[in-house]
Design an enzyme around this catalytic site. Structure first.
Site, PDB file in Angstrom:
ATOM      1  N   LYS A  53       0.841  -1.207   0.000  1.00 27.39           N
ATOM      2  CA  LYS A  53       0.000   0.000   0.000  1.00 27.39           C
ATOM      3  C   LYS A  53       0.873   1.253   0.000  1.00 27.39           C
ATOM      4  O   LYS A  53       0.609   2.210  -0.729  1.00 27.39           O
ATOM      5  CB  LYS A  53      -0.925  -0.006   1.233  1.00 27.39           C
ATOM      6  CG  LYS A  53      -2.068  -0.999   1.092  1.00 27.39           C
ATOM      7  CD  LYS A  53      -2.832  -1.229   2.389  1.00 27.39           C
ATOM      8  CE  LYS A  53      -3.837  -2.365   2.198  1.00 27.39           C
ATOM      9  NZ  LYS A  53      -4.523  -2.767   3.421  1.00 27.39           N
ATOM     10  N   GLN A  97      -4.389  -1.578   9.682  1.00 26.61           N
ATOM     11  CA  GLN A  97      -4.304  -2.893   9.038  1.00 26.61           C
ATOM     12  C   GLN A  97      -4.908  -3.967   9.952  1.00 26.61           C
ATOM     13  O   GLN A  97      -4.530  -4.076  11.117  1.00 26.61           O
ATOM     14  CB  GLN A  97      -2.832  -3.216   8.705  1.00 26.61           C
ATOM     15  CG  GLN A  97      -2.643  -4.498   7.933  1.00 26.61           C
ATOM     16  CD  GLN A  97      -3.263  -4.438   6.525  1.00 26.61           C
ATOM     17  OE1 GLN A  97      -3.138  -3.454   5.809  1.00 26.61           O
ATOM     18  NE2 GLN A  97      -3.961  -5.497   6.139  1.00 26.61           N
ATOM     19  N   ASP A 120     -10.967   3.198   4.010  1.00 23.19           N
ATOM     20  CA  ASP A 120     -11.289   1.773   3.842  1.00 23.19           C
ATOM     21  C   ASP A 120     -12.796   1.575   3.677  1.00 23.19           C
ATOM     22  O   ASP A 120     -13.243   0.498   3.257  1.00 23.19           O
ATOM     23  CB  ASP A 120     -10.839   0.980   5.085  1.00 23.19           C
ATOM     24  CG  ASP A 120      -9.543   0.221   4.855  1.00 23.19           C
ATOM     25  OD1 ASP A 120      -9.194  -0.008   3.672  1.00 23.19           O
ATOM     26  OD2 ASP A 120      -8.898  -0.147   5.846  1.00 23.19           O
TER      27      ASP A 120
END
Ligand code: NDP
Length: 281
Positions: A53, A97, A120
């Site tokens: 990422k 994460q 997200d």
């Protein structure tokens, strides 16, 4: 018949080239899009995801920061770090994460992220907006799936979409997004009876089960569009939830693994971060 493969890698590259231009236009206006990533503990797979990422951010000019925390930190300490990032004007997106250590509530963490920085798309406010069809951050994997299908000019209206899987990050939202596009949606899961009977009705079959080669020829209606979200490792080799050799001759379109849905997920994260930066001020 053999399926046309939907090339997510190529589409991701195309979108990232366009995003590079968007980011440099923002930078010219003095806005450097910023993504903050928080990594808790030593999970090897999480480290790989976080690294890719950050690399993707770098490649298109998004500034990214990484907070690494040991898995002994308390939930309170993690929430404080999120508060700090919520108040940092140079940060447009915050990503924690997952998975987190057992003593930390993932839901509490997700809910602490400001919905305006929830790139997200996991915050309940953003999930609610997705359900009511309002403009919001869409969860990256389902968003990527829809973008891939649109790129191939696959129509949704009136189509029967069957989703195998009902997780909060893939199964549920992908069905919701296609419902918003006027498809008729059926969800299947581990308690579903007579699975192949149902999946065989799908004009579009989306598979997010997490079991290697789970879907075979017997699950697929001839000519269906099949999207394989699964990422599994068998003998060190990546494979999806769909048995490629069985399904490829039956389907009209199929996403390969690797090179299908996977590259789109990070791409949509970059997209969401840029959209957030545009809303600054
Ligand atoms: P989860 O484990 O959270 O969900 C799996 C779903 O599959 C559950 O809803 C479960 O049902 C259902 N299921 C399990 N066994 C069966 C069965 N025998 N018959 C029917 N349904 C079944 O997984 P995720 O949604 O997080 O991920 C799914 C896959 O997608 C994984 O391989 C993951 O690695 C991959 N993935 C890929 C991403 C990408 O970027 N390409 C991003 C995220 C995930 P129940 O709810 O009843 O337990």
């Amino acid at each position: 018949m053999s399926a046309t493969l939907l090339n997510g890698k190529k589409l991701a590259e195309k979108k990232r080239e366009e995003m590079k231009k968007e980011v440099s236009a923002l930078r010219e206006k003095g806005i450097v899009p910023g993504l903050a990533v928080i990594l808790v503990g030593e999970n090897a797979a999480s480290k790989v995801y976080v690294r890719s990422k950050q690399k993707a951010c770098e490649e298109i000019g998004i500034h990214s920061t990484l907070t690494e925390m040991p898995d002994t930190i308390s939930e309170q300490e993690l929430l404080q770090e999120i508060d700090r990032l919520n108040n940092d004007a140079s940060i447009d997106g915050i990503l924690v994460q997952l998975p987190l250590p057992d003593h930390i509530s993932e839901q509490a963490v997700i809910e602490r992220i400001s919905p305006a920085k929830d790139v997200d798309g996991f915050h309940p406010i953003n999930i609610g907006k997705m359900m009511t069809g309002e403009d919001t951050f869409l969860p990256c994997t389902p968003f990527g799936v829809v973008e891939m299908l649109k790129e191939a000019n696959i129509e949704f209206e009136g189509k029967h979409v069957v989703v195998i899987g009902r997780s909060n990050i893939v199964g549920k939202p992908v069905g919701q997004l296609l419902l918003n596009e006027n498809a008729t949606v059926t969800y299947c899961h581990s308690r579903t009876r007579n699975l192949p009977e149902i999946t065989k009705q799908g004009d579009i079959l989306i598979v997010a089960v997490g079991k290697a080669n789970f879907v075979g020829e017997e699950h697929v209606k001839p000519g269906a569009v099949v999207v394989d979200v699964g990422i599994n490792r068998v003998d060190g080799k990546l494979c999806g939830d769909v048995d490629f050799n069985q399904v490829e001759p039956v389907a009209s379109y199929l996403t390969p693994v690797p090179g299908g849905v996977g590259p789109m997920t990070i791409t949509m994260l970059l997209h969401n971060t840029i959209q957030s930066a545009k809303q600054r001020g």
